[in-house]
Design an enzyme around this catalytic site. Structure first.
Site, mmCIF file in Angstrom:
data_model
loop_
_atom_site.group_PDB
_atom_site.id
_atom_site.type_symbol
_atom_site.label_atom_id
_atom_site.label_comp_id
_atom_site.label_asym_id
_atom_site.label_seq_id
_atom_site.Cartn_x
_atom_site.Cartn_y
_atom_site.Cartn_z
ATOM 1 N N TYR A 196 7.743 -6.118 -58.861
ATOM 2 C CA TYR A 196 8.183 -6.866 -57.673
ATOM 3 C C TYR A 196 8.691 -8.250 -58.073
ATOM 4 O O TYR A 196 9.742 -8.694 -57.634
ATOM 5 C CB TYR A 196 7.035 -6.978 -56.669
ATOM 6 C CG TYR A 196 6.376 -5.650 -56.395
ATOM 7 C CD1 TYR A 196 7.057 -4.652 -55.701
ATOM 8 C CD2 TYR A 196 5.099 -5.366 -56.872
ATOM 9 C CE1 TYR A 196 6.472 -3.409 -55.483
ATOM 10 C CE2 TYR A 196 4.497 -4.132 -56.662
ATOM 11 C CZ TYR A 196 5.197 -3.154 -55.965
ATOM 12 O OH TYR A 196 4.620 -1.931 -55.763
ATOM 13 N N MET A 197 7.945 -8.918 -58.937
ATOM 14 C CA MET A 197 8.385 -10.230 -59.405
ATOM 15 C C MET A 197 9.606 -10.089 -60.299
ATOM 16 O O MET A 197 10.426 -10.997 -60.396
ATOM 17 C CB MET A 197 7.237 -10.910 -60.145
ATOM 18 C CG MET A 197 7.379 -12.415 -60.224
ATOM 19 S SD MET A 197 7.446 -13.199 -58.605
ATOM 20 C CE MET A 197 8.521 -14.588 -58.982
ATOM 21 N N GLY A 198 9.740 -8.905 -60.936
ATOM 22 C CA GLY A 198 10.902 -8.642 -61.781
ATOM 23 C C GLY A 198 12.213 -8.734 -61.033
ATOM 24 O O GLY A 198 13.251 -9.051 -61.629
ATOM 25 N N ASP A 199 12.198 -8.466 -59.724
ATOM 26 C CA ASP A 199 13.438 -8.654 -58.957
ATOM 27 C C ASP A 199 13.459 -9.993 -58.213
ATOM 28 O O ASP A 199 14.493 -10.613 -58.065
ATOM 29 C CB ASP A 199 13.709 -7.469 -58.018
ATOM 30 C CG ASP A 199 12.746 -7.345 -56.853
ATOM 31 O OD1 ASP A 199 12.810 -8.176 -55.940
ATOM 32 O OD2 ASP A 199 11.943 -6.386 -56.840
ATOM 33 N N GLN A 200 12.293 -10.470 -57.777
ATOM 34 C CA GLN A 200 12.254 -11.739 -57.037
ATOM 35 C C GLN A 200 12.738 -12.929 -57.869
ATOM 36 O O GLN A 200 13.296 -13.879 -57.341
ATOM 37 C CB GLN A 200 10.820 -12.037 -56.580
ATOM 38 C CG GLN A 200 10.347 -11.254 -55.377
ATOM 39 C CD GLN A 200 8.968 -11.726 -54.929
ATOM 40 O OE1 GLN A 200 8.674 -12.904 -54.846
ATOM 41 N NE2 GLN A 200 8.098 -10.779 -54.655
ATOM 42 N N HIS A 242 15.999 -2.652 -57.045
ATOM 43 C CA HIS A 242 16.065 -3.963 -56.382
ATOM 44 C C HIS A 242 16.556 -5.032 -57.363
ATOM 45 O O HIS A 242 17.384 -5.872 -57.021
ATOM 46 C CB HIS A 242 14.689 -4.362 -55.838
ATOM 47 C CG HIS A 242 14.442 -3.893 -54.441
ATOM 48 N ND1 HIS A 242 13.617 -2.832 -54.149
ATOM 49 C CD2 HIS A 242 14.914 -4.333 -53.256
ATOM 50 C CE1 HIS A 242 13.594 -2.643 -52.838
ATOM 51 N NE2 HIS A 242 14.377 -3.541 -52.278
#
Length: 338
Positions: free
Chosen positions: A282-286, A307
């Site tokens: 999740y942080m990989g795209d954020q 994403h």
């Protein structure tokens, strides 16, 4: 006016949010067409619309086509001044998704920005507010970001009614980030329940701890219980702390045992930790837009998601910065923005 195909890659609301956030930041007029064209329910939902309108208020943008179901918008931003803002996502629309979009340009406003947002704090297909507070923000702080999030009230599906307050201080620039190895010192968490018996939150926490202990891991999980939520609901988030933050969460549902909720979150975190990469998927795209703003950054993520692929495409198009991917979709990868 820059043209962006809203059906590219993941082709969902994230593309619209990232595109309008970066447009606001760079004062770039954009037209997004084919919004969610490949989804069963095409066009903007209320949740996406709230994010776009919020970004328009923040950047004093002129918007055309901003209505539910619209498959095309034009977004012409001006400058980001800062100030105090209140947004209502209605029912259980995700606060986290709206806040994610606002956080990108707000850091570069002329003055301090305060957002009070009402909606869902813990809902499906979106980051729990505790994830943004305990994973996203601490990682961005490594880059010099200055923000605080205060949870005032939780909001679960279907009525929502949760409230948060976010305060973001202006900064001049972001520092590059280089995160390629994980070093973990501790695991923490929050298990919460609203309008449900206290034991629901306790059982979620116990099940998560037992699953982690199977792998020799200990977790300090705080219990939160409230009877003032509009809808009953529960959930748990776990995060690992060290030179990074890695998070995993699970939501309660009708008929889903509390033990299953706790176990799911623990299994998710264990899977991320066993990979060895310092950023969860999740942080990989954020983090993509922030890497572009900072430059000279490199990260490793447990999974190069669709994403992330979509965010890179949109970010490159608006900022002109180029990314280098070392890995494949759906697998661990290093992402560099030279």
């Amino acid at each position: 006016m820059l043209e962006i195909d809203g059906s590219f890659g993941e082709g969902g609301g994230a593309l619209v949010r990232i595109a309008t956030a970066l447009a606001a930041l760079t004062s770039t007029p954009i037209r997004i067409y084919n919004i969610r064209a490949n989804r069963p329910k095409k066009g903007l939902s209320y949740q996406h619309l709230t994010a776009v309108k919020a970004l328009a208020k923040l950047s004093k943008a002129r918007i055309e086509g901003a209505e539910v179901g619209s498959m095309e918008i034009k977004f012409t931003p001006q400058r980001i001044k800062g100030g105090n803002f209140y947004f209502d996502v209605k029912t259980a629309g995700s606060i986290g998704l709206v806040l994610q979009a606002l956080m990108i340009p707000a850091a570069f406003a002329e003055d301090k920005t305060t957002f009070k947002i009402r909606g869902g704090t813990d809902v499906k297909w979106s980051p729990p507010i505790d994830y943004i507070k305990n994973v996203t923000l601490p990682l961005l702080e490594k880059m010099g970001y200055k923000g605080k999030i205060k949870l005032l009230k939780r909001g679960y599906y279907p009525k929502g009614g949760g409230t948060i307050e976010a305060m973001i201080q202006p900064i001049k620039r972001l520092k590059p980030i280089k995160l390629t190895k994980a070093k973990i010192d501790s695991i923490k968490g929050i298990s919460h329940a609203g309008k449900l018996p206290l034991h629901v939150a306790e059982r979620q926490a116990r099940a998560a701890q037992e699953k982690l202990q199977e792998k020799g891991l200990e977790a300090d999980i705080r219990i939160e219980h409230s009877n003032d939520t509009l809808s009953p609901g529960s959930g748990i988030i776990l995060w690992a702390e060290g030179n990074t933050r890695i998070g995993a969460s699970s939501l309660g549902e009708k008929g889903k045992p509390a033990e299953t909720v706790g176990k799911e979150a623990a299994e998710g975190l264990i899977k991320f930790l066993e990979n060895g990469a310092p950023l969860d998927k999740y942080m990989g795209d954020q983090i993509i837009p922030y890497m572009s703003i900072a430059g000279e950054s490199i990260i490793r993520t447990v999974e190069f998601s669709m994403h992330a692929y979509t965010n890179i495409h949109v970010t490159e198009k608006i900022t002109g910065k180029k990314f280098k991917i070392m890995g494949e979709l759906g697998k661990p990868a290093a992402i560099e923005c030279p």
